[in-house]
Design an enzyme around this catalytic site. Structure first.
Site, PDB file in Angstrom:
ATOM      1  N   HIS A 164      83.011  46.561  65.280  1.00  0.00           N
ATOM      2  CA  HIS A 164      83.357  47.450  64.172  1.00  0.00           C
ATOM      3  C   HIS A 164      82.687  48.796  64.439  1.00  0.00           C
ATOM      4  O   HIS A 164      82.170  49.025  65.528  1.00  0.00           O
ATOM      5  CB  HIS A 164      82.964  46.836  62.821  1.00  0.00           C
ATOM      6  CG  HIS A 164      81.490  46.666  62.646  1.00  0.00           C
ATOM      7  ND1 HIS A 164      80.677  47.670  62.171  1.00  0.00           N
ATOM      8  CD2 HIS A 164      80.670  45.619  62.904  1.00  0.00           C
ATOM      9  CE1 HIS A 164      79.426  47.246  62.136  1.00  0.00           C
ATOM     10  NE2 HIS A 164      79.396  45.993  62.582  1.00  0.00           N
ATOM     11  N   ALA A 165      82.642  49.671  63.481  1.00  0.00           N
ATOM     12  CA  ALA A 165      82.229  51.061  63.690  1.00  0.00           C
ATOM     13  C   ALA A 165      80.882  51.233  64.398  1.00  0.00           C
ATOM     14  O   ALA A 165      80.802  51.924  65.407  1.00  0.00           O
ATOM     15  CB  ALA A 165      82.226  51.798  62.363  1.00  0.00           C
TER      16      ALA A 165
END
Length: 87
Positions: free
Chosen positions: A15-16
């Site tokens: 994810h980010a």
């Protein structure tokens, strides 16, 4: 050309925040680097590209590099993924 299959060890995948760590590490190398999930491949130096693969925890990916420092790049990125991005 050098490559290695690794399993994403952290729970939430790329994810980010982990993707940002991955991309920052990839950009330390001169080689062209890709990350591959199933039949899809993305530039490992591109946040949008890596996020577009939707890599979840427990997923097997392939890290591929080609260039002057390809072996070092694959080793460093594999270690980052295998250690769960220190999360």
């Amino acid at each position: 050309m050098c490559f290695k299959d690794v399993v994403v060890e952290n729970q939430v995948g790329l994810h980010a925040r982990p993707a940002t760590f991955f991309i920052q590490k990839a950009n330390e190398f001169k080689s062209s680097i890709w990350v591959e999930k199933e039949e899809r491949r993305a530039n490992a130096k591109s946040l949008l590209g890596v996020l577009s693969l939707g890599i979840m925890g427990g997923t097997q990916i392939k890290i591929i590099a080609g260039g002057v420092d390809e072996q070092e790049a694959v080793a460093a990125l594999s270690k980052l993924v295998e250690t769960g991005f220190a999360e």
